[in-house]
Write a protein that holds these residues in place. Structure first.
Motif, mmCIF file in Angstrom:
data_model
loop_
_atom_site.group_PDB
_atom_site.id
_atom_site.type_symbol
_atom_site.label_atom_id
_atom_site.label_comp_id
_atom_site.label_asym_id
_atom_site.label_seq_id
_atom_site.Cartn_x
_atom_site.Cartn_y
_atom_site.Cartn_z
ATOM 1 N N LEU A 74 -26.005 -52.288 24.745
ATOM 2 C CA LEU A 74 -27.012 -51.515 25.461
ATOM 3 C C LEU A 74 -26.701 -51.447 26.951
ATOM 4 O O LEU A 74 -26.793 -50.381 27.581
ATOM 5 C CB LEU A 74 -28.395 -52.126 25.229
ATOM 6 C CG LEU A 74 -29.581 -51.398 25.869
ATOM 7 C CD1 LEU A 74 -29.688 -49.983 25.314
ATOM 8 C CD2 LEU A 74 -30.870 -52.177 25.650
ATOM 9 N N ALA A 75 -26.309 -52.595 27.506
ATOM 10 C CA ALA A 75 -25.961 -52.611 28.923
ATOM 11 C C ALA A 75 -24.736 -51.742 29.193
ATOM 12 O O ALA A 75 -24.673 -51.005 30.181
ATOM 13 C CB ALA A 75 -25.706 -54.044 29.378
ATOM 14 N N GLY A 76 -23.758 -51.788 28.274
ATOM 15 C CA GLY A 76 -22.579 -50.944 28.455
ATOM 16 C C GLY A 76 -22.895 -49.473 28.354
ATOM 17 O O GLY A 76 -22.380 -48.649 29.123
ATOM 18 N N GLY A 77 -23.771 -49.095 27.385
ATOM 19 C CA GLY A 77 -24.157 -47.686 27.278
ATOM 20 C C GLY A 77 -24.925 -47.203 28.489
ATOM 21 O O GLY A 77 -24.718 -46.072 28.960
ATOM 22 N N TRP A 78 -25.825 -48.042 28.974
ATOM 23 C CA TRP A 78 -26.563 -47.642 30.175
ATOM 24 C C TRP A 78 -25.637 -47.484 31.375
ATOM 25 O O TRP A 78 -25.777 -46.545 32.158
ATOM 26 C CB TRP A 78 -27.642 -48.680 30.472
ATOM 27 C CG TRP A 78 -28.392 -48.409 31.740
ATOM 28 C CD1 TRP A 78 -28.268 -49.031 32.934
ATOM 29 C CD2 TRP A 78 -29.375 -47.387 31.942
ATOM 30 N NE1 TRP A 78 -29.094 -48.501 33.859
ATOM 31 C CE2 TRP A 78 -29.799 -47.468 33.287
ATOM 32 C CE3 TRP A 78 -29.939 -46.404 31.114
ATOM 33 C CZ2 TRP A 78 -30.761 -46.624 33.818
ATOM 34 C CZ3 TRP A 78 -30.899 -45.565 31.654
ATOM 35 C CH2 TRP A 78 -31.299 -45.673 32.983
ATOM 36 N N ASP A 79 -24.674 -48.394 31.518
ATOM 37 C CA ASP A 79 -23.715 -48.268 32.616
ATOM 38 C C ASP A 79 -22.908 -46.983 32.488
ATOM 39 O O ASP A 79 -22.646 -46.288 33.483
ATOM 40 C CB ASP A 79 -22.776 -49.477 32.628
ATOM 41 C CG ASP A 79 -23.505 -50.767 32.997
ATOM 42 O OD1 ASP A 79 -24.591 -50.664 33.617
ATOM 43 O OD2 ASP A 79 -22.984 -51.851 32.669
ATOM 44 N N THR A 126 -23.006 -43.954 35.061
ATOM 45 C CA THR A 126 -21.730 -43.503 35.631
ATOM 46 C C THR A 126 -21.527 -42.006 35.418
ATOM 47 O O THR A 126 -21.058 -41.290 36.319
ATOM 48 C CB THR A 126 -20.572 -44.286 34.996
ATOM 49 O OG1 THR A 126 -20.777 -45.685 35.202
ATOM 50 C CG2 THR A 126 -19.242 -43.884 35.605
ATOM 51 N N MET A 127 -21.912 -41.492 34.213
ATOM 52 C CA MET A 127 -21.780 -40.061 33.946
ATOM 53 C C MET A 127 -22.677 -39.255 34.887
ATOM 54 O O MET A 127 -22.257 -38.231 35.441
ATOM 55 C CB MET A 127 -22.145 -39.770 32.494
ATOM 56 C CG MET A 127 -21.986 -38.298 32.105
ATOM 57 S SD MET A 127 -22.671 -37.965 30.482
ATOM 58 C CE MET A 127 -24.425 -38.224 30.796
ATOM 59 N N ALA A 184 -23.378 -35.677 39.404
ATOM 60 C CA ALA A 184 -23.944 -35.370 40.716
ATOM 61 C C ALA A 184 -22.845 -35.126 41.740
ATOM 62 O O ALA A 184 -22.952 -34.230 42.589
ATOM 63 C CB ALA A 184 -24.862 -36.505 41.158
ATOM 64 N N VAL A 185 -21.790 -35.929 41.652
ATOM 65 C CA VAL A 185 -20.671 -35.724 42.581
ATOM 66 C C VAL A 185 -20.026 -34.369 42.365
ATOM 67 O O VAL A 185 -19.692 -33.637 43.330
ATOM 68 C CB VAL A 185 -19.641 -36.866 42.409
ATOM 69 C CG1 VAL A 185 -18.371 -36.558 43.196
ATOM 70 C CG2 VAL A 185 -20.234 -38.197 42.868
ATOM 71 N N ALA A 186 -19.862 -33.968 41.079
ATOM 72 C CA ALA A 186 -19.248 -32.664 40.803
ATOM 73 C C ALA A 186 -20.135 -31.528 41.289
ATOM 74 O O ALA A 186 -19.640 -30.541 41.876
ATOM 75 C CB ALA A 186 -18.984 -32.539 39.298
#
Length: 323
Positions: A246-251, A255-256, A261-263
């Motif tokens: 769960l923590a990995g999916g949230w990260d 990140t996505m 937002a950067v794009a």
């Protein structure tokens, strides 16, 4: 007739006894003097023999023999430590304090961070040789010792050789200067000046080598590497659990969004410029362009050409037509 008186023997006997006493006294005095002189000569001979015998403390002159000076060992000590600590800046401050309290100083220092954000610091400490073991033990106790390397290099022969060469080189420089003072010809002076410059350069190089050896033998070099302890420990069985997933999916989701937002932020200025260009074309430039006239129907010498018949099924319906 006169009667002869008998000669009294008392004075004559006293004189004989006095003479004998004096003779005996002189003989005893001479014997005692000769005996004392012989005894003194014998004692002096024994003293000289003892002084001249091997291992005696004094020689014939009574002075102690010269002894060769003892050489002090010159050793270069270096060490390398790798210690894992919880707080790198705090451990670094403690290492600095330890070195300065021992009479040393801090040399080169490098701090970096790895891909996980953990801090790593490499620092070089110079401490007196007398405090080398004490400082080394104190640095090892700052955290978990991962690696240790210690070296000792004996350079006593090199130090003695450099000192001897410096003495000889100084004497050589002094001789050349004396010859320069005595030179009368210009050519001799020029030649001696060149020789003097060469020998003084050699002397300076030897002095620099001597200073370097003195610095490395009087101060030990300790290279300390500090690494930060990982904040989260891995699972005992090595397999991730639901919370880890769960923590990995949230990260990954965060990140996505961040990259999205950067794009968008990167494309937004170009999109705004393109929108302004299209709006200017539609509102300002296009209305002012001249309109093209409608095309005239094609004609021939016999009259206008018939238009193409309508396609069946596509003709417009009229009111009253049957379906």
């Amino acid at each position: 007739m006169r009667s002869r008186h008998p000669v009294r023997p008392v004075p004559a006997l006293a004189a004989v006894l006095l003479t004998a006493t004096l003779a005996l006294t002189g003989c005893s005095a001479g014997g005692s003097d000769s005996g004392g002189g012989a005894a003194n000569d014998k004692a002096a001979a024994q003293s000289d023999a003892k002084g001249s015998a091997p291992g005696g403390e004094k020689g014939a002159s009574g002075a102690k023999p010269a002894q060769a000076p003892r050489l002090t060992s010159s050793i270069i000590r270096t060490a390398s430590l790798t210690v894992q600590v919880k707080d790198v800046p705090k451990a670094l401050d403690e290492a600095r304090t330890t070195a300065e309290d021992a009479g040393g100083y801090v040399g080169d220092e490098t701090t970096t961070r790895d891909e996980k954000g953990r801090e790593r610091t490499r620092v070089v400490l110079r401490v007196p040789v007398e405090k080398y073991d004490e400082v080394l033990a104190a640095l090892q106790g700052t955290g978990k010792l991962l690696d240790r390397t210690a070296k000792a290099q004996d350079v006593t022969d090199q130090v003695v050789d450099v000192d001897s060469r410096i003495t000889s080189q100084r004497a050589s420089v002094a001789r050349v200067r004396e010859l320069m003072d005595q030179a009368t010809k210009l050519s001799d002076v020029v030649e001696l000046e060149g020789e003097l410059s060469s020998r003084e350069a050699d002397l300076e190089a030897l002095l620099a080598q001597q200073a370097s050896l003195k610095d490395r033998t009087s101060l030990a070099t300790i290279t300390l590497s500090l690494s930060e302890t990982p904040v989260k420990a891995a699972a005992k069985d090595g397999s991730p659990g639901f919370l880890d997933a769960l923590a990995g999916g949230w990260d990954a989701f965060v990140t996505m969004l961040r990259w999205l937002a950067v794009a968008i932020g990167a494309v937004l200025p170009f999109a705004a410029v393109a929108a302004l260009a299209v709006l200017a074309w539609l509102r300002l430039i296009r209305p002012r362009l001249p309109r093209r006239p409608a095309p005239a129907p094609a004609t021939s010498a016999l009259g206008p050409l018939p238009s193409a018949p309508p396609v069946p099924g596509n003709s417009p319906r009229r009111d009253g037509d049957e379906h």
